[in-house]
Design an enzyme around this catalytic site. Structure first.
Site, PDB file in Angstrom:
ATOM      1  CB  SER A 163      28.021  37.972  12.328  1.00 49.09           C
ATOM      2  OG  SER A 163      27.386  38.865  11.554  1.00 49.09           O
ATOM      3  CG  ASP A 187      28.459  32.038   9.151  1.00 50.28           C
ATOM      4  OD1 ASP A 187      28.987  31.420   8.529  1.00 50.28           O
ATOM      5  OD2 ASP A 187      26.777  32.539   8.553  1.00 50.28           O
ATOM      6  NE  ARG A 201      40.412  37.144   4.426  1.00 53.78           N
ATOM      7  CZ  ARG A 201      41.413  36.313   4.617  1.00 53.78           C
ATOM      8  NH1 ARG A 201      41.342  36.269   6.059  1.00 53.78           N
ATOM      9  NH2 ARG A 201      42.283  35.575   3.707  1.00 53.78           N
ATOM     10  CG  ASP A 203      44.828  37.103   9.136  1.00 51.50           C
ATOM     11  OD1 ASP A 203      46.148  36.910   8.691  1.00 51.50           O
ATOM     12  OD2 ASP A 203      44.961  38.480   9.396  1.00 51.50           O
ATOM     13  CG  ASP A 206      43.431  38.972  12.980  1.00 47.94           C
ATOM     14  OD1 ASP A 206      45.142  39.799  12.715  1.00 47.94           O
ATOM     15  OD2 ASP A 206      42.443  38.916  12.295  1.00 47.94           O
ATOM     16  CG  HIS A 257      24.703  34.742  10.301  1.00 50.58           C
ATOM     17  ND1 HIS A 257      25.953  34.167   9.403  1.00 50.58           N
ATOM     18  CD2 HIS A 257      24.412  36.462  10.465  1.00 50.58           C
ATOM     19  CE1 HIS A 257      26.762  35.272   9.954  1.00 50.58           C
ATOM     20  NE2 HIS A 257      26.121  36.799  10.362  1.00 50.58           N
TER      21      HIS A 257
END
Length: 456
Positions: A163, A187, A201, A203, A206, A257
């Site tokens: 998360s 997730d 975020r 991607d 990374d 989740h």
């Protein structure tokens, strides 16, 4: 805006159950356990690194951030996996921490470091926890740089983020210029990241390899594709067995989740193999249009899990690949999948939902192909994807029904010139065929499968 499930979750104060922050053993360092007061007041960021190896699976050892080699159990020449949790509105330790540690240790001899940033993640204010991800990433980046200075290889490091932890892992990877060996995002969190640029975020840039699993894209999870390969369980949104109404309490908010973690844990178990099929959409996958994996030969389709070495080069070369799979509602989650090819020769055009039942002795399992109505017309080839909840190996009988919704008037006949059942993930099992089968709409017909001609 935050999704309604997150807003509701923040209001469920009764779910905050914590224990006193104490050690069960004097020599062990345990994950930080907070209580209701911490949830209300919020917590300031404090990052702890808990080391587990095959020598101390039941007893974590905290590592000094500035002198990792001072911990005698920490072998810098072994691969290292960092497990990074996400938002913790209740303050309690994740229930899956011990499971993932034990299962990772079964994969290979490695260092397993649980990144405990519960002080920071435990806040009713989600925005505060999000703001701490950058600071926590800076902290972890410094530790990994120290590891590198003391002899560790960045390519042997695997960050596993859950998360909000998935984005934290992405920030660490970006800080290290994408030289980390692998990042797995379970997730990745959606709220506050939906419109984020790749720099803000997780991607693909990374790490050398980034794999992502999606299970709750319509609520807590992030939509889109964010890795070299993105696995979409049941389309990446609603998961089977999860409640659909708020009356189920906490499970309504977290079930979809959390399923990403449970699927990943299952994938680490050798008896649970979840194969993803490259496709542009879940609908096309369900239509049976995406069941080929030529790009990965001699390997098969990608399988979710720890060891992805046989697909890694191809996935990096292809860029960003979406793969889809369906699951059952409980362990071992895996479905039995058949490709069904048939040729119809009925006089009148009919539309219907197909039901297929496999029989083995007294046991049976049914697939309902109802995501769309199948078009049945004269001399037309159709391909279906039949997914069964139970794995029956020795099929003695097959029964079929085509439901057209016709409840008045005559029942029209549907003629199948040939039908073939191909087990997709069991090449050792025989193909099953049937030729010239006459059916009536809405009526079940049973038959014994025959051996298929090589030319069919």
């Amino acid at each position: 805006m935050l999704p309604h499930r997150l807003l509701g979750l923040l209001g469920l104060l009764v779910l905050c159950e914590g224990q006193d922050e104490t050690r069960t053993e004097e020599t062990c360092d345990n994950f930080t356990d907070l209580d209701l007061s911490h949830c209300f007041m919020g917590t300031s960021l404090y990052v702890r690194l808990l080391l587990y190896t095959r020598s101390n699976l039941e007893c974590g050892r905290e590592i000094n951030h500035h002198h990792p080699s001072s911990q005698p159990l920490f072998d810098l020449h072994r691969p290292t996996a960092f497990v990074i949790h996400g938002y913790r509105p209740t303050g309690a330790p994740p229930i899956w921490i011990n499971h993932v540690v034990h299962l990772l240790a079964q994969q290979e001899d490695m260092n397993i470091i649980v990144v405990d940033w519960n002080r920071g993640a435990a806040n009713f204010n989600y925005f505060t926890a999000v703001s701490y991800t950058r600071e926590a990433a800076h902290n972890l980046t410094g530790f990994i740089k120290t590891m590198q200075e003391e002899g560790a290889s960045l390519s042997s490091i695997h960050l596993i983020g859950v998360s909000l932890g998935a984005h934290l892992a992405g920030f660490v990877g970006a800080n290290l210029k994408g030289k980390i060996g692998r990042i797995t995002g379970l997730d990745p969190a959606g709220p506050m990241f939906t419109s984020a640029t790749p720099e803000d975020r997780l991607d693909p840039s990374d790490a050398m390899f980034v794999d992502v699993l999606h299970t709750d894209m319509n609520s807590f999870g992030l939509r889109g594709a964010h890795g070299h390969v993105d696995f979409y369980a049941n389309g990446g949104a609603d998961q089977p067995g999860c409640p659909k109404t708020i009356f189920a309490g906490k499970s309504y908010f977290v079930c979809d989740h959390q399923r990403s973690v449970f699927l990943f844990l299952c994938s680490l178990n050798q008896t649970c193999q979840l194969t993803g099929y490259p496709c542009s959409s879940y609908g096309r996958f369900l239509d049976g249009q995406c069941l080929q994996c030529e790009a990965f030969k001699p390997a098969s389709c990608p399988v979710l899990g720890h060891n992805m070495s046989q697909w890694r080069d191809a996935l990096v070369r292809l860029g960003q690949t979406k793969v889809f799979f369906s699951t059952t509602s409980s362990l071992p989650y895996r479905k039995l999948i058949y490709r069904v090819d048939m040729v119809t020769w009925n006089q009148y055009l009919r539309w219907g939902v197909v039901y297929i039942r496999l029989h083995s002795g007294r046991n049976s399992t049914e697939a309902r192909i109802d995501h769309r109505h199948l078009r049945l017309e004269q001399y037309t080839s159709s391909r279906l994807l039949a997914q069964f909840d139970e794995d029956l190996q020795h099929i003695q009988k097959i029964s079929m029904r085509i439901s057209t919704g016709n409840i008045i008037g005559p029942r029209y006949k549907i003629r199948l010139l040939r039908i073939r059942f191909t087990p997709l993930e069991h090449p050792d099992r025989p193909l099953m065929c049937r030729f010239d089968l006459i059916m009536e709409e809405n009526m079940e017909v049973a038959f014994r499968p025959l051996a298929c001609d090589s030319g069919l």
